[in-house]
Design a protein around this motif. Sequence first.
Motif, mmCIF file in Angstrom:
data_model
loop_
_atom_site.group_PDB
_atom_site.id
_atom_site.type_symbol
_atom_site.label_atom_id
_atom_site.label_comp_id
_atom_site.label_asym_id
_atom_site.label_seq_id
_atom_site.Cartn_x
_atom_site.Cartn_y
_atom_site.Cartn_z
ATOM 1 N N ARG A 1 63.497 27.513 -11.540
ATOM 2 C CA ARG A 1 62.214 27.632 -12.220
ATOM 3 C C ARG A 1 62.282 26.717 -13.435
ATOM 4 N N CYS A 2 61.483 25.664 -13.424
ATOM 5 C CA CYS A 2 61.479 24.680 -14.504
ATOM 6 C C CYS A 2 60.226 24.843 -15.356
ATOM 7 N N ASP A 3 60.368 24.557 -16.622
ATOM 8 C CA ASP A 3 59.225 24.561 -17.521
ATOM 9 C C ASP A 3 58.695 23.138 -17.597
ATOM 10 N N VAL A 4 57.758 22.824 -16.710
ATOM 11 C CA VAL A 4 57.166 21.484 -16.716
ATOM 12 C C VAL A 4 55.703 21.547 -17.157
ATOM 13 N N ASN A 5 55.432 22.465 -18.055
ATOM 14 C CA ASN A 5 54.090 22.617 -18.599
ATOM 15 C C ASN A 5 53.871 21.482 -19.610
ATOM 16 N N VAL A 6 53.622 20.290 -19.073
ATOM 17 C CA VAL A 6 53.546 19.078 -19.892
ATOM 18 C C VAL A 6 52.097 18.772 -20.271
ATOM 19 N N PRO A 7 51.910 18.063 -21.379
ATOM 20 C CA PRO A 7 50.542 17.673 -21.748
ATOM 21 C C PRO A 7 50.010 16.578 -20.828
ATOM 22 N N LEU A 8 48.783 16.765 -20.386
ATOM 23 C CA LEU A 8 48.146 15.813 -19.486
ATOM 24 C C LEU A 8 46.874 15.270 -20.106
ATOM 25 N N ASP A 9 46.608 14.016 -19.789
ATOM 26 C CA ASP A 9 45.331 13.390 -20.133
ATOM 27 C C ASP A 9 44.662 13.091 -18.795
ATOM 28 N N GLY A 10 43.892 14.048 -18.313
ATOM 29 C CA GLY A 10 43.363 13.947 -16.958
ATOM 30 C C GLY A 10 44.484 14.232 -15.989
ATOM 31 N N LYS A 11 44.889 13.219 -15.242
ATOM 32 C CA LYS A 11 46.026 13.362 -14.325
ATOM 33 C C LYS A 11 47.218 12.528 -14.775
ATOM 34 N N THR A 12 47.198 12.062 -16.020
ATOM 35 C CA THR A 12 48.267 11.231 -16.565
ATOM 36 C C THR A 12 49.108 12.061 -17.527
ATOM 37 N N ILE A 13 50.418 12.055 -17.325
ATOM 38 C CA ILE A 13 51.338 12.776 -18.207
ATOM 39 C C ILE A 13 51.505 11.986 -19.489
ATOM 40 N N THR A 14 51.281 12.657 -20.632
ATOM 41 C CA THR A 14 51.417 11.966 -21.916
ATOM 42 C C THR A 14 52.806 12.140 -22.524
ATOM 43 N N ASP A 15 53.527 13.201 -22.147
ATOM 44 C CA ASP A 15 54.883 13.417 -22.660
ATOM 45 C C ASP A 15 55.690 14.111 -21.569
ATOM 46 N N ASP A 16 56.690 13.423 -21.026
ATOM 47 C CA ASP A 16 57.462 13.980 -19.914
ATOM 48 C C ASP A 16 58.831 14.524 -20.330
ATOM 49 N N THR A 17 58.976 14.907 -21.584
ATOM 50 C CA THR A 17 60.267 15.388 -22.091
ATOM 51 C C THR A 17 60.762 16.594 -21.296
ATOM 52 N N ARG A 18 59.904 17.530 -21.003
ATOM 53 C CA ARG A 18 60.325 18.731 -20.268
ATOM 54 C C ARG A 18 60.759 18.393 -18.842
ATOM 55 N N ILE A 19 60.088 17.453 -18.231
ATOM 56 C CA ILE A 19 60.475 17.046 -16.880
ATOM 57 C C ILE A 19 61.847 16.379 -16.920
ATOM 58 N N ARG A 20 62.035 15.446 -17.864
ATOM 59 C CA ARG A 20 63.314 14.733 -17.969
ATOM 60 C C ARG A 20 64.469 15.680 -18.268
ATOM 61 N N SER A 21 64.211 16.763 -19.009
ATOM 62 C CA SER A 21 65.294 17.689 -19.353
ATOM 63 C C SER A 21 65.725 18.561 -18.173
ATOM 64 N N SER A 22 64.889 18.686 -17.153
ATOM 65 C CA SER A 22 65.271 19.498 -15.996
ATOM 66 C C SER A 22 66.012 18.700 -14.927
ATOM 67 N N ILE A 23 65.923 17.397 -14.975
ATOM 68 C CA ILE A 23 66.520 16.540 -13.950
ATOM 69 C C ILE A 23 68.046 16.683 -13.850
ATOM 70 N N PRO A 24 68.808 16.734 -14.946
ATOM 71 C CA PRO A 24 70.266 16.870 -14.800
ATOM 72 C C PRO A 24 70.691 18.120 -14.025
ATOM 73 N N THR A 25 70.007 19.232 -14.235
ATOM 74 C CA THR A 25 70.343 20.456 -13.504
ATOM 75 C C THR A 25 70.054 20.291 -12.019
ATOM 76 N N ILE A 26 68.904 19.725 -11.697
ATOM 77 C CA ILE A 26 68.525 19.533 -10.297
ATOM 78 C C ILE A 26 69.505 18.582 -9.608
ATOM 79 N N LYS A 27 69.873 17.496 -10.280
ATOM 80 C CA LYS A 27 70.833 16.545 -9.702
ATOM 81 C C LYS A 27 72.207 17.178 -9.517
#
Length: 116
Positions: free
Chosen positions: A55-81
């Motif tokens: 369960r990842c916290d990828v509640n990221v800010p969006l501008d329409g369908k464009t991600i404006t800050d992907d910090t939360r996504i990038r922080s979950s990648i090491p665990t998934i890998k």
Amino acid sequence: MKFFTAVVAALAVTGTSAFAPSPKFGVRPASFELEAKKSIEDVADELKGKRVLVRCDVNVPLDGKTITDDTRIRSSIPTIKFLQEKGAIVTVCSHLGRPKDGPEDKFSLGPCAERM
């Protein structure tokens, strides 16, 4: 009244109190210790071929369908890998926003899935 007298007499004979728990009931031994929480590294050898739900916290800010800050996504990648490298079958779940009347396009995780 006879029942009450019989209970008091039975307690007096056994030497126990009606108001204190018996030492044999519900008392853990003094050597009881809590186990430490396990981290993902502690179970790494058991992951091959196992299905793992992350369960990842990828509640990221969006501008329409464009991600404006992907910090939360990038922080979950090491665990998934890490899980994938150990042979786990990884499924990622999350949520985005709080829709009130069912699914809404503005709360879609599609942009997050593409970024991951």
